[in-house]
Design an enzyme around this catalytic site. Structure first.
Site, PDB file in Angstrom:
ATOM      1  N   ALA B 261       0.819  -1.204   0.000  1.00 41.21           N
ATOM      2  CA  ALA B 261       0.000   0.000   0.000  1.00 41.21           C
ATOM      3  C   ALA B 261       0.863   1.268   0.000  1.00 41.21           C
ATOM      4  O   ALA B 261       2.090   1.202   0.079  1.00 41.21           O
ATOM      5  CB  ALA B 261      -0.937  -0.022   1.197  1.00 41.21           C
ATOM      6  N   HIS B 262       0.200   2.407  -0.045  1.00 44.19           N
ATOM      7  CA  HIS B 262       0.926   3.674  -0.163  1.00 44.19           C
ATOM      8  C   HIS B 262       1.776   3.978   1.074  1.00 44.19           C
ATOM      9  O   HIS B 262       1.415   3.652   2.182  1.00 44.19           O
ATOM     10  CB  HIS B 262      -0.008   4.842  -0.474  1.00 44.19           C
ATOM     11  CG  HIS B 262      -1.162   5.038   0.429  1.00 44.19           C
ATOM     12  ND1 HIS B 262      -2.049   6.068   0.240  1.00 44.19           N
ATOM     13  CD2 HIS B 262      -1.616   4.347   1.500  1.00 44.19           C
ATOM     14  CE1 HIS B 262      -2.972   5.993   1.160  1.00 44.19           C
ATOM     15  NE2 HIS B 262      -2.748   4.976   1.937  1.00 44.19           N
ATOM     16  N   ASN B 263       2.926   4.570   0.792  1.00 42.64           N
ATOM     17  CA  ASN B 263       3.829   5.042   1.842  1.00 42.64           C
ATOM     18  C   ASN B 263       4.477   3.936   2.659  1.00 42.64           C
ATOM     19  O   ASN B 263       5.050   4.191   3.716  1.00 42.64           O
ATOM     20  CB  ASN B 263       3.097   6.026   2.777  1.00 42.64           C
ATOM     21  CG  ASN B 263       2.582   7.240   2.016  1.00 42.64           C
ATOM     22  OD1 ASN B 263       1.389   7.358   1.757  1.00 42.64           O
ATOM     23  ND2 ASN B 263       3.478   8.101   1.614  1.00 42.64           N
TER      24      ASN B 263
END
Lengths: 361, 361, 361
Positions: B261-263
């Site tokens: 997922a993001h980050n």
């Protein structure tokens, strides 16, 4: 899809079984024109319905279907039920068969194949086909496909838009490869297979040696070999073997987003629901079923006829066929929090219980 | 794949180690011609085998391999074992090395790179390459690729059929992007990377604000940055960051169908097996391993050198390296039903146990 | 992405709220030029920051942001905190709004739409569009797309490279389909939708009858119907219905690698994180959230407003909204081994406990 209109009598002549009237009179007419199968709820006078499970027989009371497939051995009972509970029972014809759900499947196949769009054989001008590839004249290669060197596409097979077949890939006869599938070099796919979009067949298995903390790739030079009549759901991945091959047996059905790791064997007629993962070198027997999101560890043997429930984890080989499950029961979140904390103390609780027993005896 | 025939002596000269005879005589000949590596079971006289784990030494008794990689420190023992148990031990040559599995990996890499098909450098006429893109002359862009504005493809990299690289995407040198991969705008991929088919890099992270029950999209404007020597398995997805970037470290190996997922940050040399999910903003340390289908919640920190078992769920940060597991044990379905019901009563059972203890004391 | 420079005053005029000074003087200036939103940690003088959660208010002490979105009702308290703890509190402007996180989302949307690359309307020459397809003149069809017969693409929609839309597919207005998406025949997608790469919409649901151990395919002739303002993450799959349709409601947000089986209904404004699986014919209510890698069995009804935790398994219908969880707690591996063994004895432990109680009473 617009289903071609078909006379009931022609269907019965093709598939067998016999017509009967729920009202008990002799009005069963094979002249009814039908234009497709529907659920009993949605069916109209020109639809064929089916009663797969007699516990839903109340749907017969309100269905507007013209004809309904029912199990022959249940007909007398159903007829009495309808005569007692539906004034216009005579409006509904019964088509008596050995297995209504199976007949539904077969009639639907027949009807769809007569009703659906079929591409012309031949290669679309935008496709890039290596001159050494061998594409049967009756096969179709759609727009923007890329077909590698020495690849073979068998009689009547249908390769849809954007599919990439690597070098030495072989697709048997009458198989259908939906758009944007990728098949790596040397993978073999049988006859009458259906491969849905986004599937990747023959990518490298996950194999590495470790050298002082860094991973060193082990090239994966085995193949993927897929038998006849296999269906593979959207975005499923089947990796090639490291040295030996990954094998998918005859008639296997895999749903979407399944991961089959390298050197796995799946036996004939086994079926897996969506999101299952099978780790490397595991051998799954014939006629197994694996529920959605189950996870099977690597290097295991799963006996023929084993049924693994959805979301269950198989950590060791299964020698006895049967149904196996391992799922943490769902609770309201605040209750689960207490259960989870207590579960971590379970070993301690067992010790306490044993001490209590000892003291008491 | 047809492996180019190679003299054993040339392999030893390239990779080191030394030859010896299991029979104890001086017959070890470096003139044997080899045409590939095989498992001990399948190997023939012209194959190189390997014994990675001495517990499988009985395979040496029946193997038809011409030569076998064995660990130098185990050779004397293996030699005695063969002399005692195999009449024609002299037929099998030993190649003594420090780590047979690592040598297998490296020799296989060498052999495959000499044996496999390699595309000509250059851009296939059916590819659509933006005039502002910068493709190294030694790189190859296959049929039906689409390369965006200001994209860069480095020296010797190989972009296979149907790949889409967005604007400002950068691929380093000697990387291989398999067919039908999608890389969104501004994503950066290092040198010597391998990205398998169906991978999606740089899609939007899953971020929304809520306004009176409706979700309002938070545009994701961070990047995905992937280090050198990273391998990413088929249909894995790595989302771009919301504001900051998603980072995949040097030498990371991700199997198929993983969701990052993001980050998220994944530290150098960490490896994850298939179907793992890592939720947003989690930071995974270096040299971690995550087993298949494990799930790691968001906003956590996982210490360097942590090993998470397959199918386990990580709900809080891990500060101490070690091996962690949480899997519901599999049972026959009827036994599991009872276990699951009882598990929901676990807190109550604990209370009862404590009351019993109190009464007794 | 390079964000177009924008005067703070213009942003405030567009979105509302009001400016204030943390230092309490009247220096709040709307002339500041901003070039994008950043986290408080990374923001510079020309960035807008936001404080979504007051528990992170210490980030205001060191942030170099020029302006920060803060919740109006918390401003007095924050101002006092800054005046007490940051000497140059006056350097930081406050933009007071009702909900900083929501404003961040909306301002970011506005800014990105003004800053990003937009393709020209029209059909790329390499795309293959059936002559019967109806593409709005303001829509764009990128390189190597394949658009089927009677397909429709609405006003302002953007179909990116390598997308395949089947026959009779309809895409509404202002939707964006990222590269390498596949949409099967007859699937319908609404207005203002975002479909990420690798998504497969409308593949066959997993339905088979069984005939003497072999699986007989049930053709899937229902549709997938997707409402307006739906976002679907990379490599997610949504299967078509068997007879009826699979329905995705208004404003639904699905993350990556989700599997939605045939005949599922997802109610308006529900959201699911990555790797969730929903089995066939389940109906999920409105405004539900499902955490990553949760698994929902088939033929269930999930009430409006239900929240299922990540990695939890839903095996029966949920009638009461609320938060539900079922996750095996993670332990050090050696502790888990003992817990797992003991868990299999749980039913026996309960029996022993009850016997003890009986003896004691």
């Amino acid at each position: 899809m617009n289903f071609v209109e078909t006379k009931l009598g022609d269907l019965v002549a093709t598939f067998g079984g016999r017509l009967a009237s729920f009202s008990g009179d002799n009005s069963a007419s094979s002249d009814v024109l039908l234009s497709g199968i529907q659920s009993l709820e949605k069916a109209g006078q020109n639809n064929l319905g089916f009663l797969a499970n007699p516990k839903f027989r109340d749907q017969l009371l309100t269905s507007s279907a013209g004809v309904v497939l029912v199990r022959e051995s249940q007909f007398i009972e159903l007829q009495q039920y309808l005569k007692a509970n539906r004034a216009d029972a005579g409006r509904l014809l019964a088509w008596l068969v050995s297995d209504p759900y199976l007949y539904y499947a077969k009639i639907q196949q027949w009807w769809v194949s007569r009703s659906e769009f079929k591409p012309e054989p031949g290669v679309h001008p935008s496709a890039v086909v290596d001159p050494t590839a061998d594409v049967a004249p009756t096969a179709s290669i759609a727009a923007n496909c890329v077909i590698g060197a020495h690849a073979k596409v068998g009689e009547g097979s249908r390769i849809e838009a954007g599919v990439v077949l690597g070098n030495h890939v072989e697709i048997g006869a009458f198989s259908r490869i939906y758009p944007n599938v990728t098949v790596y070099d040397e993978s073999l796919i049988g006859d009458h297979c259906i491969i849905h979009s986004g599937v990747v067949i023959g990518a490298d298995g996950f194999g590495f040696a470790n050298e002082k903390g860094a991973w060193v790739k082990i090239p994966q030079v085995g193949q993927v070999i897929i038998g006849d009549q296999v269906e593979i759901g959207a975005n499923t991945t089947i990796d090639r073997g490291a040295l030996d091959d990954t094998l998918i047996g005859f008639g296997v059905k895999l749903d979407n987003q399944i991961q089959i790791a390298h050197n796995v064997t799946v036996g004939d007629h086994s079926a897996m629901a969506g999101c299952v993962g099978v780790a490397g070198s595991t051998s799954i027997g014939a006629r197994c079923t694996v529920g959605g999101a189950a996870m099977i560890f690597g290097h295991l043997n799963i006996a023929d006829g084993t049924h693994v429930s959805g979301a269950s984890v198989v950590m060791s080989s299964i020698k006895e066929p049967g149904a196996y499950t391992g799922i943490f029961p769902l609770q309201q979140h605040k209750d689960w929090e207490k259960t989870a904390v207590t579960l971590k103390q379970l070993v301690k609780l067992r010790t306490e219980l044993r001490e209590l027993k000892k003291q008491q005896s």
